[in-house]
Motif scaffolding. Structure first.
Motif, PDB file in Angstrom:
ATOM      1  N   GLU A  16      50.008  29.800  46.388  1.00 54.87           N
ATOM      2  CA  GLU A  16      49.267  30.884  47.025  1.00 54.87           C
ATOM      3  C   GLU A  16      49.226  32.117  46.125  1.00 54.87           C
ATOM      4  N   LEU A  17      50.343  32.435  45.498  1.00 59.74           N
ATOM      5  CA  LEU A  17      50.381  33.627  44.648  1.00 59.74           C
ATOM      6  C   LEU A  17      49.618  33.409  43.348  1.00 59.74           C
ATOM      7  N   ARG A  18      49.613  32.183  42.836  1.00 60.49           N
ATOM      8  CA  ARG A  18      48.799  31.909  41.644  1.00 60.49           C
ATOM      9  C   ARG A  18      47.313  32.059  41.962  1.00 60.49           C
ATOM     10  N   THR A  19      46.914  31.579  43.137  1.00 65.27           N
ATOM     11  CA  THR A  19      45.519  31.746  43.550  1.00 65.27           C
ATOM     12  C   THR A  19      45.173  33.229  43.670  1.00 65.27           C
ATOM     13  N   LEU A  20      46.061  33.991  44.304  1.00 65.96           N
ATOM     14  CA  LEU A  20      45.827  35.425  44.460  1.00 65.96           C
ATOM     15  C   LEU A  20      45.739  36.113  43.097  1.00 65.96           C
ATOM     16  N   PHE A  21      46.587  35.702  42.156  1.00 67.39           N
ATOM     17  CA  PHE A  21      46.547  36.262  40.798  1.00 67.39           C
ATOM     18  C   PHE A  21      45.166  36.045  40.181  1.00 67.39           C
ATOM     19  N   THR A  22      44.649  34.824  40.291  1.00 64.59           N
ATOM     20  CA  THR A  22      43.358  34.497  39.681  1.00 64.59           C
ATOM     21  C   THR A  22      42.215  35.235  40.382  1.00 64.59           C
ATOM     22  N   VAL A  23      42.273  35.313  41.706  1.00 69.17           N
ATOM     23  CA  VAL A  23      41.226  36.015  42.450  1.00 69.17           C
ATOM     24  C   VAL A  23      41.211  37.494  42.067  1.00 69.17           C
ATOM     25  N   THR A  24      42.381  38.105  41.998  1.00 67.25           N
ATOM     26  CA  THR A  24      42.474  39.518  41.620  1.00 67.25           C
ATOM     27  C   THR A  24      41.960  39.727  40.202  1.00 67.25           C
ATOM     28  N   LEU A  25      42.299  38.812  39.304  1.00 63.87           N
ATOM     29  CA  LEU A  25      41.821  38.911  37.919  1.00 63.87           C
ATOM     30  C   LEU A  25      40.296  38.845  37.865  1.00 63.87           C
ATOM     31  N   LEU A  26      39.705  37.885  38.578  1.00 61.78           N
ATOM     32  CA  LEU A  26      38.243  37.751  38.597  1.00 61.78           C
ATOM     33  C   LEU A  26      37.580  38.973  39.240  1.00 61.78           C
ATOM     34  N   PHE A  27      38.151  39.422  40.346  1.00 59.62           N
ATOM     35  CA  PHE A  27      37.598  40.568  41.066  1.00 59.62           C
ATOM     36  C   PHE A  27      37.617  41.822  40.201  1.00 59.62           C
ATOM     37  N   ARG A  28      38.755  42.087  39.557  1.00 61.15           N
ATOM     38  CA  ARG A  28      38.875  43.288  38.737  1.00 61.15           C
ATOM     39  C   ARG A  28      38.089  43.178  37.432  1.00 61.15           C
ATOM     40  N   ALA A  29      37.998  41.960  36.884  1.00 60.88           N
ATOM     41  CA  ALA A  29      37.168  41.790  35.684  1.00 60.88           C
ATOM     42  C   ALA A  29      35.707  42.032  36.000  1.00 60.88           C
ATOM     43  N   GLY A  30      35.339  41.833  37.263  1.00 56.24           N
ATOM     44  CA  GLY A  30      33.982  42.104  37.677  1.00 56.24           C
ATOM     45  C   GLY A  30      33.690  43.579  37.901  1.00 56.24           C
TER      46      GLY A  30
ATOM     47  N   LEU B  21      49.551  42.897  36.622  1.00 53.57           N
ATOM     48  CA  LEU B  21      49.055  42.316  35.375  1.00 53.57           C
ATOM     49  C   LEU B  21      47.616  41.832  35.560  1.00 53.57           C
ATOM     50  N   ALA B  22      47.349  41.152  36.673  1.00 50.96           N
ATOM     51  CA  ALA B  22      45.981  40.682  36.945  1.00 50.96           C
ATOM     52  C   ALA B  22      45.012  41.859  37.025  1.00 50.96           C
ATOM     53  N   ILE B  23      45.435  42.938  37.682  1.00 48.86           N
ATOM     54  CA  ILE B  23      44.585  44.127  37.804  1.00 48.86           C
ATOM     55  C   ILE B  23      44.304  44.732  36.439  1.00 48.86           C
ATOM     56  N   ASN B  24      45.353  44.909  35.627  1.00 46.72           N
ATOM     57  CA  ASN B  24      45.191  45.577  34.337  1.00 46.72           C
ATOM     58  C   ASN B  24      44.377  44.751  33.347  1.00 46.72           C
ATOM     59  N   VAL B  25      44.611  43.440  33.322  1.00 47.82           N
ATOM     60  CA  VAL B  25      43.826  42.591  32.422  1.00 47.82           C
ATOM     61  C   VAL B  25      42.367  42.586  32.870  1.00 47.82           C
ATOM     62  N   GLY B  26      42.159  42.435  34.185  1.00 49.65           N
ATOM     63  CA  GLY B  26      40.794  42.419  34.699  1.00 49.65           C
ATOM     64  C   GLY B  26      40.056  43.712  34.422  1.00 49.65           C
TER      65      GLY B  26
ATOM     66  N   LEU C 268      31.444  37.220  44.056  1.00 48.69           N
ATOM     67  CA  LEU C 268      31.221  35.979  44.814  1.00 48.69           C
ATOM     68  C   LEU C 268      32.030  34.829  44.246  1.00 48.69           C
ATOM     69  N   GLY C 269      32.173  34.782  42.926  1.00 43.00           N
ATOM     70  CA  GLY C 269      33.016  33.761  42.306  1.00 43.00           C
ATOM     71  C   GLY C 269      34.463  33.911  42.725  1.00 43.00           C
ATOM     72  N   ALA C 270      34.955  35.155  42.778  1.00 46.82           N
ATOM     73  CA  ALA C 270      36.324  35.393  43.229  1.00 46.82           C
ATOM     74  C   ALA C 270      36.494  34.965  44.687  1.00 46.82           C
ATOM     75  N   THR C 271      35.466  35.226  45.506  1.00 45.39           N
ATOM     76  CA  THR C 271      35.514  34.832  46.917  1.00 45.39           C
ATOM     77  C   THR C 271      35.591  33.316  47.065  1.00 45.39           C
ATOM     78  N   ALA C 272      34.775  32.611  46.299  1.00 45.35           N
ATOM     79  CA  ALA C 272      34.775  31.148  46.357  1.00 45.35           C
ATOM     80  C   ALA C 272      36.136  30.588  45.949  1.00 45.35           C
ATOM     81  N   TYR C 273      36.730  31.177  44.918  1.00 42.75           N
ATOM     82  CA  TYR C 273      38.039  30.695  44.473  1.00 42.75           C
ATOM     83  C   TYR C 273      39.104  30.971  45.532  1.00 42.75           C
ATOM     84  N   LEU C 274      39.019  32.127  46.178  1.00 48.25           N
ATOM     85  CA  LEU C 274      39.974  32.448  47.239  1.00 48.25           C
ATOM     86  C   LEU C 274      39.854  31.460  48.386  1.00 48.25           C
ATOM     87  N   LEU C 275      38.619  31.134  48.778  1.00 43.62           N
ATOM     88  CA  LEU C 275      38.411  30.195  49.873  1.00 43.62           C
ATOM     89  C   LEU C 275      38.903  28.797  49.525  1.00 43.62           C
TER      90      LEU C 275
END
Length: 410
Positions: free
Chosen positions: A15-29, A145-150, A178-185
């Protein structure tokens, strides 16, 4: 250091790995907002004062999102809040290029800030639900880290896209969301968070005076930190170029040093300090932050400025995960959503207040004054923090016995 960071992120639960990736995608956007002022000024349809008003509503919307989240979370699962916020955020981004007029754009930017920020307290709730108290500080460090990299990736890509096709920046940003949303779902389970909410009804006031006092103590002591770390994005370029007369490349040097240290060292540093008490971690972080910010205003040498940046960056890496971890630890799960949402509101207050405060201090005292003042304020907070540790009414320690205390809520 990179190996330690990657192993730590990989060691998070699913769950936390998924959240890390979603946050990274969201912030990179997050590539459209940094260029909103330039986009609005193209063609001369809006005056600079109008652009300032339109952009300023973003922070107001973000603050309202933090306050609203304290009421919303617990009644609605955090996962649902995140998904809804992301979808509405993408919708606002897609609509902005079609909107015209100061009032309409200000309303849209308000909604933009609200839908952007509502994700943050909901993600904190997910971290608390999906991590044990012992691993929470590291989990929060990974989230940062996800926020700062993104947010390092987003503006770089945004600059390239803006140079080619400014309008497409909003649509590409929306697609990333939308990509971050799809990954979260696809990567999180609906039931876990909903069941947790059902097992532990949320409260809007702590059960005792002691618990309530502890939260507002750390909330107040965190405000100088939020104000301090809102200053660099707002002030560094003007301070170094106009205030000190340094070449513009020193601005890039400062931001690269800050980002590089955070990305390389924040997770390993917090992993190494994981067994250290909250109070000791925070005192070290506040001391480094206050000294670093004060040093920014004590010398015009670019090398001293870079050294000061290293110091306040060390404070940043220690203070923010420690604050998040401490606020979550002092909160029972039934009040944690409220406390984390209000804590996020403190961050938004800093973002809103920093531009006005820095401008007023510079006007009346000179270019170095904001750094000296905020350094002194953070060091004063360091003293207050050390004093707060002396009472169980203002500080929670793992070994502190919980004497009976007056009840606040039922």
């Amino acid at each position: 250091m990179i190996g330690t960071t990657l192993r730590t992120v990989a060691g998070l639960n699913r769950e936390l790995r998924t959240l890390f990736t979603v946050t990274l995608l969201f912030r990179a956007g997050l590539m459209a907002f940094p260029f909103l002022s330039a986009y609005l000024l193209i063609g001369g349809a809006y005056r600079p004062v109008d652009v300032g008003l339109i952009i300023g509503t973003f922070g107001v919307g973000a603050l309202l999102a933090d306050i609203s989240a304290s009421l919303l979370l617990g009644r609605v699962p955090a996962r649902t809040v995140m998904v809804t916020g992301l979808l509405l955020h993408a919708l606002v981004l897609a609509l902005v290029p079609a909107l015209h007029g100061v009032g309409v754009l200000a309303a849209a930017t308000f909604a933009w800030g609200f839908t952007f920020e509502i994700y943050t307290p909901a993600s904190y709730s997910q971290i608390i639900d999906r991590s044990s108290p012992e691993e929470r500080k590291v989990a929060f460090a990974c989230n940062r880290l996800a926020i700062n990299v993104g947010m390092g990736i987003g503006p770089v890509l945004g600059g390239l896209i803006f140079a080619l096709a400014p309008v497409s920046l909003f649509w590409i940003n929306a697609a990333c969301v939308l990509g971050a949303t799809a990954y979260l779902l696809s990567g999180t389970r609906r039931g876990g968070v909903a069941e947790a909410a059902a097992r532990s009804p949320r409260r809007m006031i702590a059960s005792t005076v002691r618990e309530e006092t502890r939260f507002w103590t750390i909330f107040g002591l965190s405000l100088p930190i939020h104000l301090a770390y809102a200053l660099p994005p707002v002030l560094i370029s003007a301070y170094l170029i106009q205030g000190l007369g340094l070449p513009s490349y020193w601005v890039s040097v400062v931001f690269v040093v800050n980002a590089g240290i955070v990305i390389l060292f924040e997770v390993p540093l917090n992993k190494a300090m994981d067994s250290m008490s909250h109070s000791r971690s925070l005192l070290i972080g506040y001391a480094a932050a206050g000294t670093g910010f004060a040093a920014m205003g004590l010398s015009s040498s670019p090398f001293v400025i870079v050294g000061a940046t290293v110091l306040w960056t060390i404070g940043e890496m220690i203070v923010f995960p420690s604050l998040l971890s401490y606020v979550s630890d002092l909160s029972g799960r039934d009040i944690a959503d409220r406390n984390m949402s209000l804590y996020s509101g403190g961050v938004s207050i800093g973002v809103i207040a920093a531009p006005t405060a820095s401008l007023a201090l510079t006007t009346h005292g000179g270019p170095s004054t904001p750094w000296l003042v905020i350094g002194a304020i953070v060091l004063a907070a360091f003293v207050l923090l050390a004093s707060a540790r002396l009472s169980t009414y203002t500080w929670r320690t793992p070994s502190a016995s919980e004497d009976p205390a007056p009840a606040l809520g039922s």
